[in-house]
Design an enzyme around this catalytic site. Structure first.
Site, mmCIF file in Angstrom:
data_model
loop_
_atom_site.group_PDB
_atom_site.id
_atom_site.type_symbol
_atom_site.label_atom_id
_atom_site.label_comp_id
_atom_site.label_asym_id
_atom_site.label_seq_id
_atom_site.Cartn_x
_atom_site.Cartn_y
_atom_site.Cartn_z
ATOM 1 N N ASP A 90 24.110 29.158 40.715
ATOM 2 C CA ASP A 90 23.654 29.956 41.843
ATOM 3 C C ASP A 90 22.295 29.399 42.280
ATOM 4 O O ASP A 90 21.766 28.451 41.693
ATOM 5 C CB ASP A 90 23.571 31.450 41.479
ATOM 6 C CG ASP A 90 23.603 32.337 42.735
ATOM 7 O OD1 ASP A 90 23.394 31.818 43.853
ATOM 8 O OD2 ASP A 90 23.815 33.555 42.610
HETATM 9 C C1 NOJ Z 1 22.817 33.560 46.083
HETATM 10 C C2 NOJ Z 1 23.907 34.530 45.831
HETATM 11 O O1 NOJ Z 1 23.704 35.165 44.598
HETATM 12 C C3 NOJ Z 1 25.292 33.924 45.858
HETATM 13 O O2 NOJ Z 1 26.237 34.951 45.820
HETATM 14 C C4 NOJ Z 1 25.465 33.079 47.081
HETATM 15 O O3 NOJ Z 1 26.761 32.536 47.133
HETATM 16 C C5 NOJ Z 1 24.421 31.987 47.096
HETATM 17 N N1 NOJ Z 1 23.103 32.577 47.078
HETATM 18 C C6 NOJ Z 1 24.535 31.105 48.320
HETATM 19 O O4 NOJ Z 1 24.185 31.802 49.444
#
Ligand code: NOJ
Length: 722
Positions: A267
């Site tokens: 993430d």
């Molecule tokens: C952070 C988020 O936790 C995740 O769900 C998301 O896909 C990514 N950022 C990309 O935006």
């Protein structure tokens, strides 16, 4: 002679091997990089492609991705970029695409076919924009309702989440990844993210490995079985180990034990967080080493990883074989998708929100609506209703109705954006259907959600007094849902409670429609409204579907996939609790949830009888069938969601009081009886024992079938596993 990797008639593994043998360390590490387009300048983006061979970008839309892909095609090996986007409920970061109900709302349909179709529609629209990959589905278990991302979950039940996971993954990925309208799915956030300390986003999840395996792992296992191409490692630590630094969770369990063949992306800046937030590493070299060794294949938005990782391999600190493995996984997917052969297509914008997609969305939105209360058959509205007052801050608020992950909020917040496609707020839907029936609609916003000022309530009450019925549309707003928007207090905010009390005192029938990201504690509403409808974040057609329900053109058939609390101090209220000694109750609060898991009403009623198991003694490898007669004893045709729960009567570890193991959504005509059959594989009754082994322990199990998770609603039969 044509190079092997360029020859599409060769097997993927040969092509990968060939290109890997030609790649420099820099080119390999480049493939592991995922760059956030919104966080770099255009010049930097260009450099990332031409000088550092970035394998992936996130949050680009059509034109920009085409530009970057052109640049990539001019690099030494012409390795195509893979573009990812958060198309969480439709390709909704693009203004003009279909916006579906949130995952939580769509799960309330209990209709996996429609969820699969929603995935298909999303895939077509994402692919039409030249992108390849959605960071969806979210397979977190929605257990702590204070958490800001409950709206993104499929609810609180591991089994049900697994069913929807497989369905939407099938929808996204289609028949073959190489089809032009297939996109990659991404199962996230692996794992245990939904239960971080105090419901606070990204904090530690205090869970034993047994709980991880028994509660959090099952939906992800289903995702692997469904062929999900990618996984995302969550922000959080589990019992002190950040998931992105956990070899046990990523390599040993996900890749080895579950046999996941795709690639893992971190993430957002997980690698940097190992240093900055979680403090398990002192510098980028250490964090990058940990990330690679643990089994992350692609690194989202930690741009410093590039130099650090190149150095680590060149100095022999990290073996090149580990990097090869990561790059092999990424390139295998690029080949499997046919990216090396695909022409840089122009946008096929005619796919966005086209009539066929709208139709799918409407069907799903209708089935997502849950009728929570209907005293004295207040609904559907009868022919005596000539004037309707629609009151409330969420009656005409498309932003609240859309929820998180749309062009209002991402990739750069744009709260004043105007939707480019026709949308139905609740008000618009009610107005449209009312006008076709010659009914007058008065509207007043009444109050705000984030502001306690009460001045306009008096006017709203005047408006309500002139009507035959009051429809109050209240709930929460975008500022109360999403990352970093956890709430300690789940009451309705602003002056909404005051507004409702004043509306109640008008003496008109009061119908409360909830537009909210997640369950709120609404005991006053449950007690005082004549009817209550839950819509969650219903997307672009919420108002249309709601109006159809209000006027009885659609008989509501959704049921909750998440429990509602009386009070946030009562959390957690999920149904599949482990039993305690003292009845699980607080001295000052009911022990039961306000509305339980699986609950939802219809305009007709169903009676359950005759629960029969095809076998009452069986072995662990058997599949049995539970059959039950369900009679529609009302005057309207309807759909019922028949649910099967099980309880392990005596087990070596404490097991939940009941757990969903199967369900069927069936259409039953007024007066008709249907015998509903629900198969149960006995292997589904396995528990994870003290030694981390999955076993079906011999002995008695209670099989329970009925309309929701409440004990008193369930027929019961005993089953013995030998
Ligand atoms: C952070 C988020 O936790 C995740 O769900 C998301 O896909 C990514 N950022 C990309 O935006």
């Amino acid at each position: 002679m044509q190079e092997i990797y360029k020859d599409f008639s060769r097997p993927v593994s040969e092509r990968v091997q060939d290109i890997l043998s030609k790649m420099t360390i820099e080119e390999k590490i480049g493939q592991m990089m995922q760059i956030s387009f919104a966080n770099v300048s255009r010049e930097e983006a260009e450099e990332w492609v031409t000088k550092r061979f970035a394998g992936s970008f996130l949050h680009t839309l059509g034109e920009d991705s085409r530009w970057l892909q052109d640049l990539a095609s001019q690099t030494r090996l012409s390795i195509p970029i893979i573009f990812g986007i958060d198309a969480i409920h439709g390709h909704a970061l693009y203004n003009g695409a279909t916006v579906f109900p949130s995952q939580l709302a769509m799960s309330c349909s209990w209709n996996e076919k429609l969820v699969e179709e929603a995935g298909r529609v999303t895939a077509r629209e994402v692919a039409a924009d030249g992108l390849h990959w959605t960071f969806s589905p979210v397979l977190c278990i929605g257990r702590d309702l204070r958490w800001g991302r409950i709206n993104e979950t499929f609810g609180e039940d591991p089994y049900l989440i697994g069913i929807f996971a497989a369905a939407i993954i099938r929808g996204y990925q289609g028949k073959s990844l190489s089809d032009s309208d297939s996109i990659l799915a991404c199962a996230k956030h692996y794992l245990g993210y939904g239960e971080s300390t105090g419901g606070r986003d990204s904090y530690d999840t205090q869970a034993s490995i047994r709980k991880v395996r028994e509660v959090f792992l099952p939906p992800f296992r289903e995702a692997v079985k469904a062929g999900c191409a990618t996984f995302m490692a969550g922000y959080q630590s589990i019992d002190g180990t950040p998931v992105s630094a956990s070899k046990k969770l990523l390599r040993d369990i996900l890749k080895e034990e579950l046999g996941f063949k795709g690639f893992v992306v971190t993430d957002w800046n997980n690698t940097g967080s190992l240093i900055i937030n979680q403090k398990v590493c002192g510098n980028m070299a250490d964090a990058s080493r940990k990330a690679i060794e643990a089994g992350n294949d692609m690194i989202m938005s930690t741009n410093e990883f590039y130099d650090a990782a190149v150095e680590l391999v060149k100095t022999g600190v990290v073996s090149e074989a580990l990097v090869d493995e990561a790059v092999r996984r990424i390139l295998s997917i690029k080949f499997a998708m046919g990216l090396f052969e695909k022409k840089n297509t122009t946008s096929k914008s005619h796919a966005f929100a086209c009539p066929e997609h709208i139709e799918t969305n409407l069907k799903l939105t209708r089935e997502s609506i849950v009728l929570l209360k209907n005293e004295n058959n207040t609904l559907p509205l009868g022919s005596n209703v000539k004037n309707i007052a629609v009151i409330g801050p969420n009656a005409d608020c498309i932003k609240a109705q859309f929820g998180d992950w749309t062009f209002f909020s991402h990739p750069v917040p744009n709260p004043d954006a105007i939707p480019k496609i026709p949308v139905h707020t609740m008000l618009k839907g009610i107005e449209e259907l009312s006008s076709s029936k010659g009914i007058h609609v008065f509207y007043h916003k009444g109050c705000d959600i984030m502001n306690a000022a009460e001045e306009s309530i008096a006017e709203a009450v005047n408006c309500a007094s002139a009507a035959d019925v009051v429809i109050a549309v209240v709930g929460d707003c975008l500022d109360q849902n999403g990352e970093g928007k956890d709430r300690a207090d789940l009451n309705i905010s602003g002056a909404q409670q005051k507004l409702l009390e004043k509306l109640r005192s008008c003496g008109k029938p009061l119908i409360v429609v909830l537009v909210n990201g997640k369950p709120l504690s609404v005991p006053w509403i449950a007690q005082n409204a004549d009817a209550v409808i839950e819509t969650f974040n219903s997307g672009m057609l919420g108002g249309k579907a709601l109006a159809e329900v209000l006027f009885g053109e659609v008989n509501p058939s959704g049921k909750l996939t998440i429990s509602f609390p009386y009070h946030s101090g009562q959390l957690p209220v999920y149904y599949n609790l482990l039993p305690g000694w003292h009845g699980n109750k607080y001295m000052d609060m009911p022990e039961k949830p306000l509305y339980p898991f699986g609950y939802g009403l219809s305009y007709t009623s169903f009676k359950y009888s005759n629960l029969i198991l095809s076998k009452t003694r069986c072995s662990a490898s058997d599949t049995i069938v539970a059959s039950v007669d369900v009679t529609n004893i009302g005057k309207l045709d309807g759909k019922e969601i028949v649910q099967l729960y099980a309880n392990d009567v005596v087990s070596s570890v404490v097991t939940p009081i009941k757990e969903l193991k199967g369900f069927k959504k069936v259409e039953i005509k007024a007066g008709e009886t249907k015998t509903v059959q629900i198969p149960l594989e006995i292997s589904q009754l396995a528990i994870c024992n003290e030694n981390e082994q999955y076993v079906v322990e011999p002995g008695e199990f209670l099989i329970m079938v009925g309309p929701d998770s409440r004990d008193e609603m369930l027929l019961k039969a005993s089953l013995t596993v030998e």
